[in-house]
Design an enzyme around this catalytic site. Structure first.
Site, PDB file in Angstrom:
ATOM      1  CG  ASP A 100      31.609  29.450  86.238  1.00  0.00           C
ATOM      2  OD1 ASP A 100      31.533  30.327  85.352  1.00  0.00           O
ATOM      3  OD2 ASP A 100      31.027  28.424  85.976  1.00  0.00           O
TER       4      ASP A 100
ATOM      5  CG  ASP B 212      32.395  24.647  83.928  1.00  0.00           C
ATOM      6  OD1 ASP B 212      32.638  25.591  83.703  1.00  0.00           O
ATOM      7  OD2 ASP B 212      31.058  24.760  83.031  1.00  0.00           O
TER       8      ASP B 212
END
Length: 183
Positions: free
Chosen positions: A158, A133
């Site tokens: 995401d 991330d």
């Protein structure tokens, strides 16, 4: 060019572009940042290198292997659903197809991390990789500079899933309901 061919090309293009962008940025961050390193792009947007074992926004509900297998099954079902949508006699909008393709691409992007990254980057076995991330938007901070609103760090995959789900809820609920009915 037939409607089915155009829709198929759209879906393939959306998935390939989204997965390519997601993987490019993840590999760039993984190879150019130290774990935990953060760089301010603007006061409200940072690039941070974070890894997580969980789902979107670092949520962990069950085992890593089960989550990875769930994602693989989900991509299979979404791919089958896209195939069925494209080959229906009734018109399905390009917008709805794009949202389902984005969800598929997002799941596929995170599958690649989970399945291969531990082996590729040498920290574990197949199916136990951590999701990279990097996108961080500290939108509201207090006087000490601590983020008080929107702390999650996430990735392009995401984002694809989240944005597509919101678009479906806002604009394509009827089309989704209609597409799931048996004719």
């Amino acid at each position: 060019m037939s409607r089915q061919t155009k829709q198929s090309l759209l879906v393939v293009a959306v998935v390939l572009i989204a997965v390519a962008l997601d993987q490019w940025l993840k590999i760039y961050i993984r190879t150019h940042f130290q774990l935990g390193e953060a760089v301010s792009v603007t006061p409200w947007f940072w690039l941070c290198f974070v890894e997580n074992d969980g789902m979107a926004f670092g949520i962990e509900w069950f085992s890593k292997l089960l989550l990875t297998l769930f994602r693989i099954v989900a991509v299979g079902l979404l791919s089958f659903y896209l195939y069925r949508l494209i080959h229906r006699p009734l018109q399905i909008s390009y917008g709805y197809l794009t949202t389902i393709a984005l969800i598929t691409a997002g799941a596929l992007g995170n599958i690649i991390d989970c399945v291969a990254y531990a082996k590729i980057f040498g920290y574990g076995n197949w199916f136990y990789g951590k999701v990279v991330d990097m996108l961080y938007f500290p939108l509201i901070c207090n006087a000490a500079g601590e983020c008080i609103f929107f702390r999650p760090v996430f990735n392009i995959a995401d984002s694809c899933i989240t944005v597509a789900v919101f678009i479906i809820i806002l604009f394509y609920r009827k089309e989704m309901d209609h597409s799931l009915r048996k004719e």
